[in-house]
Design a protein around this motif. Structure first.
Motif, short mmCIF file in Angstrom:
data_model
loop_
_atom_site.label_atom_id
_atom_site.label_comp_id
_atom_site.label_asym_id
_atom_site.label_seq_id
_atom_site.Cartn_x
_atom_site.Cartn_y
_atom_site.Cartn_z
N ASN A 36 0.83 -1.21 0.00
CA ASN A 36 0.00 0.00 0.00
C ASN A 36 0.86 1.24 0.00
O ASN A 36 1.78 1.35 0.80
CB ASN A 36 -0.81 0.05 1.32
N GLY A 37 0.56 2.18 -0.88
CA GLY A 37 1.27 3.45 -0.84
C GLY A 37 2.63 3.43 -1.53
O GLY A 37 3.35 4.43 -1.53
N GLY A 39 3.21 3.41 -4.66
CA GLY A 39 3.20 4.27 -5.85
C GLY A 39 2.68 3.57 -7.09
O GLY A 39 2.83 4.08 -8.20
N LYS A 40 2.03 2.44 -6.91
CA LYS A 40 1.55 1.66 -8.07
C LYS A 40 0.47 2.44 -8.84
O LYS A 40 0.56 2.58 -10.06
CB LYS A 40 0.99 0.30 -7.62
N SER A 41 -0.54 2.91 -8.11
CA SER A 41 -1.62 3.65 -8.79
C SER A 41 -1.08 4.92 -9.42
O SER A 41 -1.49 5.32 -10.52
CB SER A 41 -2.73 4.03 -7.81
N THR A 42 -0.16 5.57 -8.72
CA THR A 42 0.42 6.81 -9.26
C THR A 42 1.16 6.55 -10.57
O THR A 42 1.11 7.36 -11.49
CB THR A 42 1.36 7.46 -8.22
P1 ATP Z 1 -2.62 1.62 -2.99
O1 ATP Z 1 -2.62 0.19 -3.30
O2 ATP Z 1 -2.93 1.92 -1.56
O3 ATP Z 1 -3.39 2.46 -3.95
P2 ATP Z 1 -0.25 2.45 -4.35
O4 ATP Z 1 1.00 1.65 -4.39
O5 ATP Z 1 -1.11 2.43 -5.54
O6 ATP Z 1 -1.09 2.05 -3.08
P3 ATP Z 1 -0.32 5.28 -4.57
O7 ATP Z 1 -1.79 5.34 -4.43
O8 ATP Z 1 0.27 5.47 -5.90
O9 ATP Z 1 0.20 3.90 -4.00
O10 ATP Z 1 0.32 6.31 -3.55
C1 ATP Z 1 1.70 6.63 -3.49
C2 ATP Z 1 1.96 7.71 -2.44
O11 ATP Z 1 1.33 8.91 -2.83
C3 ATP Z 1 1.41 7.36 -1.07
O12 ATP Z 1 2.33 7.83 -0.12
C4 ATP Z 1 0.11 8.13 -1.00
O13 ATP Z 1 -0.17 8.50 0.33
C5 ATP Z 1 0.43 9.37 -1.85
N1 ATP Z 1 -0.78 9.88 -2.51
C6 ATP Z 1 -1.57 9.21 -3.39
N2 ATP Z 1 -2.58 9.97 -3.84
C7 ATP Z 1 -2.42 11.17 -3.23
C8 ATP Z 1 -3.14 12.40 -3.28
N3 ATP Z 1 -4.22 12.57 -4.05
N4 ATP Z 1 -2.69 13.42 -2.49
C9 ATP Z 1 -1.58 13.28 -1.72
N5 ATP Z 1 -0.88 12.14 -1.64
C10 ATP Z 1 -1.27 11.10 -2.37
#
Ligand code: ATP
Length: 235
Positions: A36-37, A39-42
């Protein structure tokens, strides 16, 4: 087909990606796993143009899309199925599917693709006049994938398709992802379910706090001791 070079993506002052580089070749299923977090979705949203990297570059089919609009990116052939599915609950299944073709004008092609979506997901044909919001979680995921295919993507980005679904439903959805890939669509798959994702992926990347820390063929990552203990809960 797709190449990310040292991308850095921020939300305000928060740096979510700290120099991510990866490649996807035509015809592959590439998975991105991580906690979680991480950065995958990003990463997916940077590719689809929902957010833009502050540094680094993204190229698709030889064109620099780092700063392109989402509309341009969709029209070039990249479609994202977002986490949480985001179907329209008050539109019918059929209307939801047709929303996926909103950039297209070829009526006959759209009809063929609607039929193709029903053949991949027969339950959607049965429920085509039902409101999207009345479907089960698994059916909504199928609808979201069917809708994305209506844009005739060359590259399909899937964000956590297994989220919240029962194991049998997950298996069914992963089988269909493999089928879609065999039909010629390149797939980039973000998953918390690392076991399933690495089983179907040609290659995978492990993301940790905004960095790629491991990469390799799916089967190789499945047997990597670090992946086994950190992401598969084994050994
Ligand atoms: P998940 O499975 O929880 O979605 P992830 O690997 O996809 O996790 P991301 O959602 O890409 O992770 O988030 C990467 C980082 O960016 C995390 O630290 C998250 O808190 C931060 N983040 C994501 N979206 C935002 C936003 N809209 N505003 C501020 N910080 C964000």
């Amino acid at each position: 087909m797709l190449e990310l070079t040292a991308i850095e993506t921020f939300y305000g002052n928060i740096q979510a990606l700290k120099g991510v580089s990866l490649k996807v070749a035509q015809g592959e299923i590439v998975t991105l796993i991580g906690a979680n977090g991480a950065g995958k979705s990003t990463t997916l949203m940077s590719i689809s143009g929902v957010v833009h990297p502050r540094k680094g570059s993204i190229a698709f089919l030889g064109e620099d899309i780092t700063a392109s609009t989402t509309e341009r990116i969709v029209s070039m052939g990249i479609t994202q199925v977002p986490e949480g599915r985001m179907i329209f609950p008050r539109l019918t299944v059929r209307e939801n599917l047709l929303m996926g073709a909103y950039l297209r004008k070829d009526k006959a092609g759209i009809r063929d693709d609607e039929d193709h979506a029903y053949s991949l997901f027969p339950v959607l044909r049965e429920r085509r006049s039902q409101m999207g919001g009345t479907l089960s979680g698994g059916e909504q995921q199928m609808l979201a994938i069917g809708r994305a295919l209506m844009a005739r993507p060359k590259l399909l980005l899937l964000d956590e398709p297994s989220l919240g679904l029962a194991p049998l439903v997950v298996e069914n959805i992963f089988e269909i992802i493999v089928q879609i890939n065999k039909d010629g669509v390149t797939v980039m798959l973000v998953e918390q379910n690392a076991q399933m994702a690495l089983q179907i992926a040609h290659r995978g990347y492990v993301l940790e706090t905004g960095h790629v820390t491991l990469e390799g063929p799916g089967k190789e990552l499945l047997s990597n001791p670090k992946v086994r203990s950190a992401y598969l809960g084994l050994d």
